[in-house]
Structure formats: structure tokens, C-alpha cells
Design a protein around this motif. Sequence first.
Motif, PDB file in Angstrom:
ATOM      1  N   VAL A 161      43.289  35.290  30.918  1.00 36.19           N
ATOM      2  CA  VAL A 161      43.865  36.489  30.279  1.00 36.19           C
ATOM      3  C   VAL A 161      44.475  36.679  31.942  1.00 36.19           C
ATOM      4  O   VAL A 161      43.727  36.597  32.903  1.00 36.19           O
ATOM      5  N   ASN A 162      45.657  37.484  31.675  1.00 37.61           N
ATOM      6  CA  ASN A 162      46.179  38.488  32.785  1.00 37.61           C
ATOM      7  C   ASN A 162      46.584  39.641  33.035  1.00 37.61           C
ATOM      8  O   ASN A 162      46.056  40.295  31.991  1.00 37.61           O
ATOM      9  N   PHE A 163      45.666  39.905  34.991  1.00 41.44           N
ATOM     10  CA  PHE A 163      45.504  41.737  34.520  1.00 41.44           C
ATOM     11  C   PHE A 163      46.445  41.862  35.687  1.00 41.44           C
ATOM     12  O   PHE A 163      46.319  40.704  36.420  1.00 41.44           O
ATOM     13  N   ALA A 164      46.974  43.100  35.746  1.00 43.30           N
ATOM     14  CA  ALA A 164      47.870  43.471  36.922  1.00 43.30           C
ATOM     15  C   ALA A 164      46.746  42.889  38.086  1.00 43.30           C
ATOM     16  O   ALA A 164      45.831  43.462  38.258  1.00 43.30           O
ATOM     17  N   TRP A 165      47.595  43.012  38.755  1.00 37.96           N
ATOM     18  CA  TRP A 165      46.796  42.903  40.426  1.00 37.96           C
ATOM     19  C   TRP A 165      46.506  44.332  41.117  1.00 37.96           C
ATOM     20  O   TRP A 165      45.057  43.940  41.490  1.00 37.96           O
ATOM     21  N   GLY A 166      46.429  45.269  40.141  1.00 38.39           N
ATOM     22  CA  GLY A 166      46.620  47.173  41.326  1.00 38.39           C
ATOM     23  C   GLY A 166      45.015  46.979  40.471  1.00 38.39           C
ATOM     24  O   GLY A 166      44.264  47.902  41.039  1.00 38.39           O
ATOM     25  N   ALA A 167      44.568  45.861  39.170  1.00 41.49           N
ATOM     26  CA  ALA A 167      43.609  46.652  38.482  1.00 41.49           C
ATOM     27  C   ALA A 167      41.651  45.745  39.539  1.00 41.49           C
ATOM     28  O   ALA A 167      41.008  46.247  38.940  1.00 41.49           O
ATOM     29  N   PHE A 168      42.452  45.651  40.553  1.00 46.17           N
ATOM     30  CA  PHE A 168      41.089  44.814  41.175  1.00 46.17           C
ATOM     31  C   PHE A 168      41.404  45.831  41.822  1.00 46.17           C
ATOM     32  O   PHE A 168      41.914  45.816  43.277  1.00 46.17           O
TER      33      PHE A 168
END
Length: 332
Positions: A161-168
Motif C-alpha cells: 500500500v502506498n502512503f503519503a510521505w507526510g503520514a510517517f
Amino acid sequence: MFRQLRLLCTVAALFALAALSGCSSLLWGPQQAPIVDATVMPVEPASAPVAASAPEPVEAEASEGPGEPKKPKKPVVKPHKVEPPPPVVAPAPPPPPPPPPLIVLRTIERSAAHTLLDSEVQKPDGKVVGRAVDMTADAAGKPREMVVNLQGFLGVGDRKVNFAWGAFHFTPGAKGAPITLTPTAVPSGPNKSNALELQLLDATVERANGAKVGRVVDVLIDGNAQPQAVVLDVSGMVSTDRRTIAANWSALRFVTRDKELHPQIDLSDAQINATPPYTSDKPIRAVSPAPPPAPAASAAPAASAPAASAPTASAPPGASTAVAVSNARAVR
């Protein structure tokens, strides 16, 4: 009578003897005493006579007639001894300039950066939900998304699954999972913008002329979620042995070719050979190509400028000052 005559003869004889003795001393002089013993004394030979110095020439005075005034005497000028000039010593040639640096190395602390590939991803409560397997970046080198392999049950149902980079959030020195997924994180949909993105893992890094440098096998992320370096597999570049190096993220360029992004870095074979290998048990030394030497004409005004006016570049968190390396054998 005879007796008196005899006495007179005796007196006369005495006077005659006395007269004879006086005449003998007058005629022959005093008699010398006889030589009993003579001692021979050695006589030193006379030294050579010292040559007299020649008299200084003095000009003869002109005869002066009666009534003529006396002419002043000319001073006697003694010739001076002319000393030879000192030998001219040629100045030593200046030492040759040092060779230009070949590469620039930057040390990254292990506690300040963490590898991306296969790092655990957890929820805020500490529950591990998966592992990071890839990331994407745009043409400016800015991270866009992280690809997470979410765990199923006993390996069943795993999905990427791809998550936006700012979500980590990244915690490189954490004892648990170094990557934390925020509570509001939602999977990213398909890229609706026309901006090109590049998946970093397994991407081939090339030189500007198209020659292969290496393959990206990992990315180092710091606590501010900023990529610091990429780990390149350069096997076959300078030797047949498997060898990996760390290259500074800032040294990468992302160029568009055939409607795709391609990472590039200008590292020659000699520069790759001069770079220390990347290993998990040694400090991280990220490499960048050395900048070209400045022309001599422009270097002089820069040297005369005050040091306080030059801006000071700050190093990224967890990174030490860059060190230039000019000798390949000294680095290895």
C-alpha cells in the motif's frame, strides 16, 4: 871593601831583573789563561730575511724657484682592494600545488539515520503493521510516497500500500520500530497529477553519458523524514566482488528521458574505487563528486574577501563536516 862591592852587584842584579820583567809585560801583553775545557753550544740557523715592503709611491715635489708660492701637496691615494660581488643565489621554485580532491566524504551517525528497506512500520500504539519496501521521489528529489507491505495472517493477505510521505514519523535511534504511521494516515490513490515519480529501490543510477554506476539497494532517512543518502550496489564497476557504497542524496539528479525519471550521479571509476565500502558495522561515509577547481583569476578576489562575509553552510542533522579525499589508496 870586597863585601860592599858584592852587595852592590846583588842590588844591581835585582834592579836589572825588575826592569826586564816590566819590559816583558809591556812587549808581550798580558798572558791568557790556558783553556781547560770547552763546551760546544748549538747555534740556531738564522731565519730568512723578511722582505721589506715596497715604499709607497710619492710624487716628487716640483722644484720651486725663489719667490714662487709653494704648491699644495697632492694627497697620496692608496689603492683599495676591490671585493668580488657575492654570488647570486637563484630563489627556490615554489612547491607544486596539491592535486585537486577526488571525492568529498560526509560522515553520518548511525543513530541519526536509519535504512528504509525492510524497516518495521508501527501504529502510534506500538503495534507493528508492516514493513517499508520502497519509496517514490519526484524530479526535484523530494520524497512523495512510501510503499508499505501490510502484514496479513501467517503471510496470507499481505499487500503493498502506498502512503503519503507526510503520514510517517521517523525515529532512527528508537529501540522499537523506526517508522510510525500517523492515526489519520490513509492509503494514497493513483497519481492523478502529471508529475513524474520514480520508485527508488532497484533503480539504476547512471552517469550523464549513460554509463552505469550502480543499483539502489537502500535509502537512509533521518529523524526529520529527509533522505540523506542512497546505498548503491557497485559490483562489477571496479571489481568483480560484491561492494556497496553510500552516496549523498544531494549528489543525485533526476532527469527526464523517454517520459520517465532516471537518477544520475557523476562518479567515475576512480572515485568509486576511492569511496570506502558501506557496511552495517562501520560509520556511514557518504560520497559526493569533488567540485571542479576554481579558476586562478577568480580565486584571488575570493581569497581577499573577508571571511565573515562568506555564508556558512550548515550540515544536515547527524552529519559531520565534509572531508575531501585526493588519494584513492589512502581512503581504502
